[in-house]
Design a protein around this motif. Structure first.
Motif: not given
Length: 235
Positions: A88-107
């Motif tokens: 692959a020339d480019v591998t895009v990583i878009s995996a992950g979990t979304a920020q929950r309501p009221g969740e701090a960015r650190l969490e």
């Protein structure tokens, strides 16, 4: 008379077709699938592989995209695994979990960094020559995590940064001023997040500074309007 087959001259030989460029997308959720669709309509590459922990989701997205090929651009699309990142020339990583309501960015960072520490080694096991493009939030810190985990040169691990913020900023400015947003030239710099900065002093409409443009066209772009536009850009 005997006829002897001869090879055509070098300039008459059919040239070998170039290798199809391949993009791998890890994470077939809303961001990954939207990126894949945009890639299909662009016609930039010949191969697209979708990889997701939910194999059924990746297969469904790949099938839907494949059915659009007759109406778009030729492309081989399939659901695969990490081994398909090879080449692959480019591998895009878009995996992950979304920020929950009221969740701090650190969490959010802790949860997605854990996911990245699992994903990235699998990718580089099969591909150490391509580019990693990171689109998971918080994108700036996760780009750093991906760089450290991959061991790749820093120039080959790229975060999406403030591209989305800049596009949103230009759209909102164009909407407020009543002009085509493609004629708005303005940038958001810094972190993709709360500390990002709008560069008002460099913003212009087809080369005309905002103050001059507003003065000549009777536009209201005072402090309150600017704060509202930036707040909607950031939030």
């Amino acid at each position: 008379m005997d006829y002897k087959a001869t090879e055509p001259a070098n300039d008459q030989r059919q040239q070998e077709l170039p290798r199809a460029h391949r993009i791998a997308v890890v994470g077939a959720g809303q961001v990954g699938s939207t990126f894949a669709y945009a890639l299909l309509t662009s016609g930039l590459v010949g191969e697209l592989v979708l990889i997701d922990v939910n194999r059924s989701r990746a297969e469904g997205e790949a099938m839907d995209l494949s059915h659009a090929v007759p109406l778009s651009n030729p492309m081989r699309i399939w659901a695969g695994d990490y081994a398909d990142c090879a080449g692959a020339d480019v591998t895009v990583i878009s995996a992950g979990t979304a920020q929950r309501p009221g969740e701090a960015r650190l969490e959010l960072l802790k949860r997605n960094a854990k996911i990245f520490r699992d994903i990235v080694p699998h990718i580089v096991e099969h591909n150490r020559t391509g580019i990693l493009l990171i689109a998971t939030n918080p994108v700036d810190i996760l780009s750093y995590v991906a760089w450290k985990e991959s061991g790749l040169p820093a120039a080959r691990v790229i975060g999406s940064g403030t591209v989305l913020d800049t596009a949103r900023f230009r759209y909102l400015l164009g909407q407020h001023l009543g002009v085509d947003s493609r004629n708005v030239h303005a940038h958001i710099i810094g972190e993709h997040g709360d500390s990002e900065v709008p560069v008002w002093s460099m913003a212009n409409i087809t080369g005309i500074g905002l103050e001059s443009y507003c003065r000549n066209h009777g536009c209201d772009l005072g402090p309150e309007a600017r704060e509202d536009i930036f707040a909607r850009t950031r939030d």
